[in-house]
Design a protein around this motif. Structure first.
Motif, PDB file in Angstrom:
ATOM      1  N   PHE A  99      35.510 -15.686   3.838  1.00  0.00           N
ATOM      2  CA  PHE A  99      35.505 -14.764   2.694  1.00  0.00           C
ATOM      3  C   PHE A  99      34.081 -14.422   2.296  1.00  0.00           C
ATOM      4  O   PHE A  99      33.123 -15.132   2.622  1.00  0.00           O
ATOM      5  N   ILE A 100      33.943 -13.298   1.596  1.00  0.00           N
ATOM      6  CA  ILE A 100      32.695 -12.887   0.948  1.00  0.00           C
ATOM      7  C   ILE A 100      33.047 -12.467  -0.470  1.00  0.00           C
ATOM      8  O   ILE A 100      33.973 -11.688  -0.675  1.00  0.00           O
ATOM      9  N   SER A 101      32.313 -12.979  -1.455  1.00  0.00           N
ATOM     10  CA  SER A 101      32.379 -12.468  -2.823  1.00  0.00           C
ATOM     11  C   SER A 101      31.055 -11.774  -3.098  1.00  0.00           C
ATOM     12  O   SER A 101      29.989 -12.360  -2.871  1.00  0.00           O
ATOM     13  N   TYR A 102      31.103 -10.540  -3.573  1.00  0.00           N
ATOM     14  CA  TYR A 102      29.865  -9.805  -3.825  1.00  0.00           C
ATOM     15  C   TYR A 102      29.915  -9.167  -5.211  1.00  0.00           C
ATOM     16  O   TYR A 102      30.976  -8.799  -5.712  1.00  0.00           O
ATOM     17  N   SER A 103      28.765  -9.055  -5.842  1.00  0.00           N
ATOM     18  CA  SER A 103      28.671  -8.450  -7.164  1.00  0.00           C
ATOM     19  C   SER A 103      27.215  -8.251  -7.540  1.00  0.00           C
ATOM     20  O   SER A 103      26.370  -9.093  -7.225  1.00  0.00           O
ATOM     21  N   VAL A 122      35.708  -8.607  -3.235  1.00  0.00           N
ATOM     22  CA  VAL A 122      35.991  -9.798  -2.434  1.00  0.00           C
ATOM     23  C   VAL A 122      36.612  -9.345  -1.122  1.00  0.00           C
ATOM     24  O   VAL A 122      37.482  -8.463  -1.108  1.00  0.00           O
ATOM     25  N   VAL A 123      36.151  -9.938  -0.020  1.00  0.00           N
ATOM     26  CA  VAL A 123      36.777  -9.756   1.287  1.00  0.00           C
ATOM     27  C   VAL A 123      37.233 -11.121   1.766  1.00  0.00           C
ATOM     28  O   VAL A 123      36.450 -12.077   1.755  1.00  0.00           O
ATOM     29  N   MET A 124      38.502 -11.241   2.159  1.00  0.00           N
ATOM     30  CA  MET A 124      39.030 -12.476   2.740  1.00  0.00           C
ATOM     31  C   MET A 124      39.760 -12.101   4.024  1.00  0.00           C
ATOM     32  O   MET A 124      40.445 -11.075   4.062  1.00  0.00           O
ATOM     33  N   MET A 125      39.649 -12.935   5.050  1.00  0.00           N
ATOM     34  CA  MET A 125      40.352 -12.611   6.278  1.00  0.00           C
ATOM     35  C   MET A 125      40.485 -13.811   7.194  1.00  0.00           C
ATOM     36  O   MET A 125      39.742 -14.797   7.074  1.00  0.00           O
ATOM     37  N   ARG A 127      42.007 -14.260  11.562  1.00  0.00           N
ATOM     38  CA  ARG A 127      41.938 -13.485  12.802  1.00  0.00           C
ATOM     39  C   ARG A 127      43.105 -12.515  12.956  1.00  0.00           C
ATOM     40  O   ARG A 127      43.238 -11.867  13.986  1.00  0.00           O
ATOM     41  N   SER A 128      43.929 -12.406  11.938  1.00  0.00           N
ATOM     42  CA  SER A 128      45.073 -11.513  12.007  1.00  0.00           C
ATOM     43  C   SER A 128      44.995 -10.428  10.944  1.00  0.00           C
ATOM     44  O   SER A 128      44.986  -9.236  11.245  1.00  0.00           O
ATOM     45  N   THR A 129      44.939 -10.833   9.679  1.00  0.00           N
ATOM     46  CA  THR A 129      44.896  -9.890   8.569  1.00  0.00           C
ATOM     47  C   THR A 129      43.848 -10.322   7.551  1.00  0.00           C
ATOM     48  O   THR A 129      43.281 -11.415   7.638  1.00  0.00           O
ATOM     49  N   GLY A 130      43.636  -9.472   6.590  1.00  0.00           N
ATOM     50  CA  GLY A 130      42.717  -9.809   5.510  1.00  0.00           C
ATOM     51  C   GLY A 130      42.928  -8.871   4.347  1.00  0.00           C
ATOM     52  O   GLY A 130      43.735  -7.938   4.411  1.00  0.00           O
ATOM     53  N   VAL A 131      42.208  -9.119   3.262  1.00  0.00           N
ATOM     54  CA  VAL A 131      42.286  -8.245   2.091  1.00  0.00           C
ATOM     55  C   VAL A 131      40.893  -7.795   1.689  1.00  0.00           C
ATOM     56  O   VAL A 131      39.907  -8.495   1.897  1.00  0.00           O
ATOM     57  N   TRP A 132      40.852  -6.609   1.135  1.00  0.00           N
ATOM     58  CA  TRP A 132      39.638  -6.087   0.510  1.00  0.00           C
ATOM     59  C   TRP A 132      40.021  -5.781  -0.930  1.00  0.00           C
ATOM     60  O   TRP A 132      40.885  -4.958  -1.198  1.00  0.00           O
ATOM     61  N   LEU A 133      39.399  -6.495  -1.857  1.00  0.00           N
ATOM     62  CA  LEU A 133      39.644  -6.346  -3.284  1.00  0.00           C
ATOM     63  C   LEU A 133      38.388  -5.776  -3.929  1.00  0.00           C
ATOM     64  O   LEU A 133      37.356  -6.442  -3.977  1.00  0.00           O
ATOM     65  N   LEU A 134      38.444  -4.532  -4.402  1.00  0.00           N
ATOM     66  CA  LEU A 134      37.343  -3.898  -5.118  1.00  0.00           C
ATOM     67  C   LEU A 134      37.659  -3.923  -6.604  1.00  0.00           C
ATOM     68  O   LEU A 134      38.809  -3.713  -7.000  1.00  0.00           O
ATOM     69  N   HIS A 188      30.116 -17.100   0.044  1.00  0.00           N
ATOM     70  CA  HIS A 188      30.743 -16.716   1.307  1.00  0.00           C
ATOM     71  C   HIS A 188      31.052 -17.962   2.131  1.00  0.00           C
ATOM     72  O   HIS A 188      30.521 -19.052   1.899  1.00  0.00           O
ATOM     73  N   HIS A 189      31.915 -17.776   3.105  1.00  0.00           N
ATOM     74  CA  HIS A 189      32.291 -18.862   4.013  1.00  0.00           C
ATOM     75  C   HIS A 189      32.762 -18.274   5.332  1.00  0.00           C
ATOM     76  O   HIS A 189      33.644 -17.416   5.350  1.00  0.00           O
ATOM     77  N   ASN A 190      32.143 -18.691   6.411  1.00  0.00           N
ATOM     78  CA  ASN A 190      32.622 -18.416   7.774  1.00  0.00           C
ATOM     79  C   ASN A 190      32.557 -16.956   8.193  1.00  0.00           C
ATOM     80  O   ASN A 190      33.014 -16.643   9.294  1.00  0.00           O
ATOM     81  N   MET A 191      31.988 -16.043   7.389  1.00  0.00           N
ATOM     82  CA  MET A 191      32.069 -14.634   7.743  1.00  0.00           C
ATOM     83  C   MET A 191      31.179 -14.270   8.925  1.00  0.00           C
ATOM     84  O   MET A 191      31.372 -13.234   9.553  1.00  0.00           O
ATOM     85  N   ASP A 192      30.197 -15.118   9.253  1.00  0.00           N
ATOM     86  CA  ASP A 192      29.343 -14.837  10.405  1.00  0.00           C
ATOM     87  C   ASP A 192      30.111 -14.962  11.719  1.00  0.00           C
ATOM     88  O   ASP A 192      29.622 -14.553  12.772  1.00  0.00           O
ATOM     89  N   LYS A 193      31.320 -15.506  11.681  1.00  0.00           N
ATOM     90  CA  LYS A 193      32.147 -15.655  12.882  1.00  0.00           C
ATOM     91  C   LYS A 193      33.131 -14.502  13.057  1.00  0.00           C
ATOM     92  O   LYS A 193      33.903 -14.490  14.006  1.00  0.00           O
ATOM     93  N   PHE A 194      33.062 -13.536  12.151  1.00  0.00           N
ATOM     94  CA  PHE A 194      34.030 -12.456  12.176  1.00  0.00           C
ATOM     95  C   PHE A 194      33.405 -11.162  12.692  1.00  0.00           C
ATOM     96  O   PHE A 194      32.313 -11.210  13.253  1.00  0.00           O
TER      97      PHE A 194
END
Length: 371
Positions: A99-103, A122-125, A127-134, A188-194
Protein backbone atom coordinates in the motif's frame (compact mmCIF):
# COMPACT_ATOMS: atom_id res chain seq x y z
CA UNK A 1 -19.04 -44.26 4.43
CA UNK A 2 -15.47 -43.22 5.15
CA UNK A 3 -14.98 -42.45 1.46
CA UNK A 4 -18.09 -40.28 1.40
CA UNK A 5 -16.97 -38.48 4.54
CA UNK A 6 -13.58 -37.85 2.94
CA UNK A 7 -15.14 -36.39 -0.18
CA UNK A 8 -17.48 -34.23 1.92
CA UNK A 9 -14.57 -32.96 4.05
CA UNK A 10 -12.54 -32.03 0.98
CA UNK A 11 -15.58 -30.22 -0.43
CA UNK A 12 -16.00 -28.23 2.81
CA UNK A 13 -12.29 -27.31 2.81
CA UNK A 14 -12.45 -26.19 -0.84
CA UNK A 15 -15.54 -24.04 -0.24
CA UNK A 16 -13.93 -22.53 2.87
CA UNK A 17 -10.77 -21.65 0.94
CA UNK A 18 -12.81 -20.06 -1.82
CA UNK A 19 -14.75 -17.99 0.71
CA UNK A 20 -11.60 -16.92 2.50
CA UNK A 21 -9.97 -16.02 -0.81
CA UNK A 22 -12.98 -13.89 -1.77
CA UNK A 23 -13.07 -12.17 1.62
CA UNK A 24 -9.33 -11.46 1.49
CA UNK A 25 -9.52 -9.78 -1.92
CA UNK A 26 -8.38 -6.15 -1.94
CA UNK A 27 -11.51 -4.26 -2.99
CA UNK A 28 -13.74 -1.32 -2.10
CA UNK A 29 -16.37 -2.35 0.44
CA UNK A 30 -19.68 -0.99 1.68
CA UNK A 31 -20.68 -0.51 5.33
CA UNK A 32 -21.79 -4.15 5.55
CA UNK A 33 -18.38 -5.34 4.38
CA UNK A 34 -19.60 -6.50 0.96
CA UNK A 35 -17.33 -5.91 -2.03
CA UNK A 36 -18.36 -3.15 -4.44
CA UNK A 37 -16.73 -2.10 -7.70
CA UNK A 38 -16.65 1.54 -6.60
CA UNK A 39 -18.22 4.03 -4.21
CA UNK A 40 -18.35 7.80 -3.72
CA UNK A 41 -18.94 9.50 -0.36
CA UNK A 42 -19.75 13.14 0.38
CA UNK A 43 -19.25 13.79 4.09
CA UNK A 44 -21.29 16.64 5.54
CA UNK A 45 -19.73 19.40 7.66
CA UNK A 46 -20.39 19.92 11.34
CA UNK A 47 -23.39 22.23 10.91
CA UNK A 48 -26.76 22.50 12.62
CA UNK A 49 -27.49 19.20 14.37
CA UNK A 50 -24.90 17.18 12.45
CA UNK A 51 -21.72 15.83 14.04
CA UNK A 52 -19.63 16.00 10.87
CA UNK A 53 -19.51 12.19 10.70
CA UNK A 54 -22.59 11.73 8.50
CA UNK A 55 -22.28 11.31 4.74
CA UNK A 56 -24.11 10.85 1.45
CA UNK A 57 -23.17 7.74 -0.49
CA UNK A 58 -23.55 6.07 -3.88
CA UNK A 59 -21.90 2.92 -5.23
CA UNK A 60 -21.79 0.54 -8.17
CA UNK A 61 -25.01 -1.18 -7.13
CA UNK A 62 -26.89 1.89 -8.34
CA UNK A 63 -29.10 3.07 -5.53
CA UNK A 64 -27.75 6.07 -3.57
CA UNK A 65 -27.82 5.76 0.20
CA UNK A 66 -28.57 9.16 1.69
CA UNK A 67 -28.78 8.14 5.33
CA UNK A 68 -25.82 6.10 6.51
CA UNK A 69 -26.23 3.77 9.48
CA UNK A 70 -22.62 3.89 10.67
CA UNK A 71 -20.66 7.14 11.03
CA UNK A 72 -17.67 7.69 8.76
CA UNK A 73 -15.20 6.89 11.56
CA UNK A 74 -16.90 3.61 12.55
CA UNK A 75 -14.50 0.69 13.02
CA UNK A 76 -16.73 -1.45 10.77
CA UNK A 77 -17.99 1.23 8.38
CA UNK A 78 -17.33 1.87 4.69
CA UNK A 79 -13.83 3.32 5.07
CA UNK A 80 -12.68 0.94 7.79
CA UNK A 81 -13.94 -2.10 5.87
CA UNK A 82 -12.14 -0.92 2.73
CA UNK A 83 -8.87 -0.07 4.51
CA UNK A 84 -8.89 -3.22 6.67
CA UNK A 85 -6.05 -4.96 4.72
CA UNK A 86 -3.61 -2.18 5.71
CA UNK A 87 -4.58 -2.03 9.39
CA UNK A 88 -2.07 -3.47 11.85
CA UNK A 89 1.68 -4.23 11.76
CA UNK A 90 3.24 -4.63 8.31
CA UNK A 91 5.02 -7.76 9.59
CA UNK A 92 1.65 -9.51 9.72
CA UNK A 93 0.59 -8.55 6.18
CA UNK A 94 0.67 -11.10 3.34
CA UNK A 95 3.87 -11.01 1.24
CA UNK A 96 1.92 -10.16 -1.93
CA UNK A 97 0.15 -7.14 -0.40
CA UNK A 98 1.31 -3.53 -0.50
CA UNK A 99 0.00 0.00 0.00
CA UNK A 100 0.85 3.69 -0.33
CA UNK A 101 -0.75 6.48 1.71
CA UNK A 102 -0.08 9.94 0.30
CA UNK A 103 -1.09 13.44 1.35
CA UNK A 104 0.21 17.00 1.24
CA UNK A 105 -1.06 17.22 4.84
CA UNK A 106 -0.04 13.92 6.46
CA UNK A 107 -0.69 12.99 10.09
CA UNK A 108 -0.30 14.02 12.76
CA UNK A 109 0.20 17.70 11.79
CA UNK A 110 2.83 17.81 9.04
CA UNK A 111 2.81 19.52 5.67
CA UNK A 112 4.52 18.69 2.37
CA UNK A 113 6.33 21.41 0.46
CA UNK A 114 4.58 23.42 -2.28
CA UNK A 115 6.42 21.50 -5.00
CA UNK A 116 4.34 18.43 -4.18
CA UNK A 117 0.77 17.98 -5.36
CA UNK A 118 -2.19 19.14 -3.29
CA UNK A 119 -3.31 15.52 -3.38
CA UNK A 120 -4.51 12.89 -0.91
CA UNK A 121 -5.18 9.20 -1.33
CA UNK A 122 -4.47 5.55 -0.65
CA UNK A 123 -3.45 2.76 -3.03
CA UNK A 124 -3.67 -0.86 -1.85
CA UNK A 125 -3.11 -3.93 -3.98
CA UNK A 126 -2.08 -7.54 -4.25
CA UNK A 127 -1.15 -9.43 -7.41
CA UNK A 128 -4.77 -9.70 -8.48
CA UNK A 129 -6.75 -6.58 -7.59
CA UNK A 130 -6.38 -3.35 -5.70
CA UNK A 131 -8.13 -0.12 -4.77
CA UNK A 132 -7.44 3.52 -5.43
CA UNK A 133 -9.07 5.78 -2.85
CA UNK A 134 -8.87 9.54 -3.58
CA UNK A 135 -10.09 11.99 -0.95
CA UNK A 136 -9.83 15.56 0.35
CA UNK A 137 -9.34 14.99 4.12
CA UNK A 138 -6.11 16.21 5.75
CA UNK A 139 -4.40 13.76 8.19
CA UNK A 140 -6.30 10.78 6.73
CA UNK A 141 -5.79 7.94 7.41
CA UNK A 142 -4.70 9.19 10.82
CA UNK A 143 -3.34 5.77 11.77
CA UNK A 144 -3.51 2.18 10.61
CA UNK A 145 -5.88 1.23 13.41
CA UNK A 146 -9.59 0.46 12.98
CA UNK A 147 -10.44 2.56 16.05
CA UNK A 148 -8.29 5.56 15.17
CA UNK A 149 -8.06 5.93 11.38
CA UNK A 150 -10.28 9.00 10.95
CA UNK A 151 -8.90 12.33 12.27
CA UNK A 152 -11.12 14.41 14.54
CA UNK A 153 -10.01 17.45 12.52
CA UNK A 154 -11.78 15.87 9.54
CA UNK A 155 -15.19 16.35 11.13
CA UNK A 156 -15.49 20.15 10.75
CA UNK A 157 -15.77 20.59 6.99
CA UNK A 158 -17.42 18.67 4.15
CA UNK A 159 -15.09 16.19 2.38
CA UNK A 160 -15.24 13.85 -0.62
CA UNK A 161 -14.01 10.27 -1.17
CA UNK A 162 -13.99 8.04 -4.24
CA UNK A 163 -12.86 4.42 -4.13
CA UNK A 164 -12.49 2.24 -7.24
CA UNK A 165 -11.49 -1.43 -7.44
CA UNK A 166 -9.05 -2.13 -10.27
CA UNK A 167 -7.38 -5.23 -11.62
CA UNK A 168 -3.60 -5.50 -11.33
CA UNK A 169 -2.89 -4.42 -14.92
CA UNK A 170 -4.37 -0.93 -14.36
CA UNK A 171 -1.94 0.11 -11.66
CA UNK A 172 0.88 1.02 -14.01
CA UNK A 173 -1.39 3.78 -15.35
CA UNK A 174 -2.32 4.80 -11.81
CA UNK A 175 1.39 4.97 -11.00
CA UNK A 176 1.86 7.39 -13.90
CA UNK A 177 -0.93 9.58 -12.55
CA UNK A 178 0.62 9.63 -9.07
CA UNK A 179 3.91 10.62 -10.65
CA UNK A 180 2.27 13.44 -12.63
CA UNK A 181 0.59 14.86 -9.51
CA UNK A 182 3.86 14.48 -7.53
CA UNK A 183 2.13 12.94 -4.55
CA UNK A 184 3.83 13.05 -1.15
CA UNK A 185 3.87 9.56 0.39
CA UNK A 186 3.91 9.34 4.17
CA UNK A 187 3.40 5.61 4.66
CA UNK A 188 3.96 2.60 2.44
CA UNK A 189 4.68 -1.12 2.40
CA UNK A 190 5.95 -3.46 -0.31
CA UNK A 191 5.05 -1.16 -3.23
CA UNK A 192 8.56 -1.39 -4.71
CA UNK A 193 7.67 -4.99 -5.66
CA UNK A 194 4.68 -3.96 -7.73
CA UNK A 195 4.23 -2.42 -11.21
CA UNK A 196 7.08 -0.23 -12.38
CA UNK A 197 4.95 2.91 -12.45
CA UNK A 198 4.31 2.69 -8.72
CA UNK A 199 7.88 1.71 -7.94
CA UNK A 200 9.11 4.81 -9.78
CA UNK A 201 6.98 6.98 -7.51
CA UNK A 202 8.64 5.54 -4.42
CA UNK A 203 12.12 6.11 -5.82
CA UNK A 204 11.55 9.83 -6.42
CA UNK A 205 11.75 11.50 -3.01
CA UNK A 206 12.19 14.99 -4.48
CA UNK A 207 9.49 15.96 -6.99
CA UNK A 208 11.81 18.54 -8.54
CA UNK A 209 14.15 15.72 -9.58
CA UNK A 210 11.44 14.28 -11.82
CA UNK A 211 11.24 14.98 -15.52
CA UNK A 212 9.56 18.37 -15.97
CA UNK A 213 8.80 18.02 -19.68
CA UNK A 214 5.14 17.95 -20.67
CA UNK A 215 3.99 14.32 -20.49
CA UNK A 216 1.69 12.98 -23.18
CA UNK A 217 -0.43 10.86 -20.85
CA UNK A 218 -1.94 13.41 -18.47
CA UNK A 219 -5.37 12.08 -19.49
CA UNK A 220 -5.83 8.32 -19.13
CA UNK A 221 -8.73 5.90 -19.50
CA UNK A 222 -9.01 3.32 -16.71
CA UNK A 223 -11.22 0.24 -16.45
CA UNK A 224 -12.50 -0.83 -13.05
CA UNK A 225 -12.49 -4.51 -12.12
CA UNK A 226 -16.21 -4.53 -12.89
CA UNK A 227 -15.69 -3.02 -16.35
CA UNK A 228 -16.73 0.58 -15.60
CA UNK A 229 -14.78 3.28 -17.50
CA UNK A 230 -13.09 6.05 -15.52
CA UNK A 231 -10.97 8.98 -16.67
CA UNK A 232 -7.93 10.12 -14.71
CA UNK A 233 -6.95 13.74 -15.35
CA UNK A 234 -3.68 15.40 -14.34
CA UNK A 235 -3.07 19.07 -15.07
CA UNK A 236 -0.03 21.03 -16.13
CA UNK A 237 1.87 23.21 -13.65
CA UNK A 238 1.62 26.82 -14.79
CA UNK A 239 1.06 30.34 -13.49
CA UNK A 240 -1.41 30.83 -16.34
CA UNK A 241 -4.95 30.09 -15.23
CA UNK A 242 -5.85 28.56 -18.60
CA UNK A 243 -3.22 25.85 -18.02
CA UNK A 244 -2.76 25.67 -14.26
CA UNK A 245 -6.43 25.47 -13.29
CA UNK A 246 -7.36 21.78 -13.04
CA UNK A 247 -11.00 22.55 -13.78
CA UNK A 248 -10.20 24.42 -16.99
CA UNK A 249 -8.30 21.28 -18.04
CA UNK A 250 -11.36 19.16 -17.21
CA UNK A 251 -13.74 21.51 -19.06
CA UNK A 252 -11.45 21.41 -22.11
CA UNK A 253 -11.19 17.62 -22.02
CA UNK A 254 -14.94 17.07 -21.56
CA UNK A 255 -15.90 19.87 -23.98
CA UNK A 256 -18.45 21.25 -21.54
CA UNK A 257 -18.79 24.02 -18.97
CA UNK A 258 -18.38 22.67 -15.43
CA UNK A 259 -19.78 23.58 -12.02
CA UNK A 260 -17.02 23.33 -9.41
CA UNK A 261 -17.06 22.94 -5.63
CA UNK A 262 -13.71 23.63 -3.91
CA UNK A 263 -12.60 24.97 -0.54
CA UNK A 264 -14.16 28.38 -0.03
CA UNK A 265 -12.37 29.22 3.20
CA UNK A 266 -9.08 30.21 1.63
CA UNK A 267 -7.86 33.67 0.69
CA UNK A 268 -7.72 34.67 -2.97
CA UNK A 269 -10.24 32.11 -4.21
CA UNK A 270 -10.45 32.44 -7.98
CA UNK A 271 -13.53 33.89 -9.65
CA UNK A 272 -15.53 31.84 -12.11
CA UNK A 273 -13.64 31.51 -15.40
CA UNK A 274 -15.47 32.41 -18.60
CA UNK A 275 -12.78 33.22 -21.16
CA UNK A 276 -13.44 30.09 -23.22
CA UNK A 277 -17.07 30.09 -24.43
CA UNK A 278 -18.67 26.68 -24.05
CA UNK A 279 -16.02 25.60 -21.52
CA UNK A 280 -16.72 27.94 -18.59
CA UNK A 281 -15.68 27.01 -15.05
CA UNK A 282 -18.37 28.24 -12.63
CA UNK A 283 -17.85 28.17 -8.87
CA UNK A 284 -20.50 26.54 -6.71
CA UNK A 285 -21.36 28.96 -3.91
CA UNK A 286 -23.62 26.74 -1.77
CA UNK A 287 -25.08 23.24 -1.72
CA UNK A 288 -28.36 21.72 -0.55
CA UNK A 289 -28.69 18.07 0.44
CA UNK A 290 -31.05 15.78 2.31
CA UNK A 291 -28.63 16.06 5.22
CA UNK A 292 -28.55 19.86 5.30
CA UNK A 293 -27.41 22.93 3.39
CA UNK A 294 -24.09 24.76 3.63
CA UNK A 295 -21.84 27.30 1.91
CA UNK A 296 -18.38 26.72 0.43
CA UNK A 297 -16.76 28.17 3.56
CA UNK A 298 -17.66 24.90 5.34
CA UNK A 299 -16.84 22.67 2.38
CA UNK A 300 -13.30 21.33 1.87
CA UNK A 301 -14.45 18.86 -0.81
CA UNK A 302 -13.28 19.11 -4.41
CA UNK A 303 -15.67 17.99 -7.13
CA UNK A 304 -17.21 19.15 -10.37
CA UNK A 305 -20.00 18.18 -12.75
CA UNK A 306 -20.52 19.01 -16.40
CA UNK A 307 -23.17 21.57 -17.24
CA UNK A 308 -23.95 19.75 -20.51
CA UNK A 309 -26.71 17.26 -19.74
CA UNK A 310 -25.73 15.25 -22.81
CA UNK A 311 -22.34 14.64 -21.20
CA UNK A 312 -23.14 13.70 -17.62
CA UNK A 313 -19.71 13.43 -16.02
CA UNK A 314 -18.72 13.84 -12.35
CA UNK A 315 -15.12 14.31 -11.22
CA UNK A 316 -13.76 13.90 -7.70
CA UNK A 317 -10.62 16.02 -7.55
CA UNK A 318 -7.78 17.21 -5.33
CA UNK A 319 -7.15 20.88 -6.22
CA UNK A 320 -8.77 24.12 -5.08
CA UNK A 321 -9.46 27.09 -7.33
CA UNK A 322 -6.77 29.48 -6.13
CA UNK A 323 -3.81 31.01 -7.94
CA UNK A 324 -1.39 29.28 -5.58
CA UNK A 325 -2.81 25.95 -6.76
CA UNK A 326 -2.09 26.66 -10.41
CA UNK A 327 1.64 26.24 -9.74
CA UNK A 328 1.13 22.90 -7.97
CA UNK A 329 0.35 19.54 -9.58
CA UNK A 330 -3.13 18.11 -9.23
CA UNK A 331 -5.65 15.76 -10.73
CA UNK A 332 -9.06 14.10 -10.65
CA UNK A 333 -10.87 10.84 -11.28
CA UNK A 334 -14.03 11.15 -13.38
CA UNK A 335 -17.05 8.91 -13.93
CA UNK A 336 -19.76 9.20 -16.58
CA UNK A 337 -23.40 8.38 -15.82
CA UNK A 338 -24.94 5.35 -17.50
CA UNK A 339 -28.42 3.82 -17.49
CA UNK A 340 -27.89 2.17 -14.09
CA UNK A 341 -25.91 4.62 -11.97
CA UNK A 342 -26.64 8.34 -11.72
CA UNK A 343 -23.70 10.00 -9.99
CA UNK A 344 -24.12 13.21 -12.03
CA UNK A 345 -27.81 13.37 -11.16
CA UNK A 346 -26.94 13.07 -7.47
CA UNK A 347 -24.17 15.71 -7.41
CA UNK A 348 -25.88 18.09 -9.81
CA UNK A 349 -28.87 17.98 -7.48
CA UNK A 350 -26.68 19.25 -4.64
CA UNK A 351 -26.03 22.61 -6.34
CA UNK A 352 -28.02 25.39 -4.66
CA UNK A 353 -26.31 28.53 -6.01
CA UNK A 354 -23.41 29.30 -8.34
CA UNK A 355 -21.17 32.27 -8.99
CA UNK A 356 -22.00 33.50 -12.47
CA UNK A 357 -19.47 34.80 -15.00
CA UNK A 358 -17.65 38.03 -14.02
CA UNK A 359 -18.99 41.24 -15.56
CA UNK A 360 -16.65 44.17 -16.35
CA UNK A 361 -14.01 42.78 -14.03
CA UNK A 362 -16.40 42.37 -11.08
CA UNK A 363 -17.11 39.01 -9.48
CA UNK A 364 -20.17 37.31 -10.94
CA UNK A 365 -23.53 37.38 -9.17
CA UNK A 366 -24.63 34.51 -6.91
CA UNK A 367 -27.55 32.87 -8.70
CA UNK A 368 -29.33 29.51 -8.88
CA UNK A 369 -28.04 27.26 -11.67
CA UNK A 370 -30.17 27.25 -14.81
CA UNK A 371 -32.79 24.47 -14.91
Amino acid sequence: MKMKQGVMWRLIVCVSLLCCSSEAQVTCRNENGAAVDWFIMYKVPKVNSFTGLEYLYIDSTGAPVTENVKPINHHAGVLANTLAPMFGPTTQMPPNFGFISYSDQPPPDKSAGPSYGHSKGVVMMDRSTGVWLLHSTPRFPFSREANNFYPTTGETNAQTFICVTFKYDQFKKIGKHLKHIKMFRFDHHNMDKFPQGLGDVLLNEDPMSQDQTDPTDLIQTLKSAGGRTFLSVAKKVSERRAEGDLYVTIANELQSPVYVQTWGGQACREDSYCQQPGQEVLNIDSVKTELGDWGNGKDHSKWCVTKDQNRKVTCIADSNRARSQFKRPGGALCIKDDNNVKVWDMFNGFIATIEDCPVNGDRGKIVPPPP
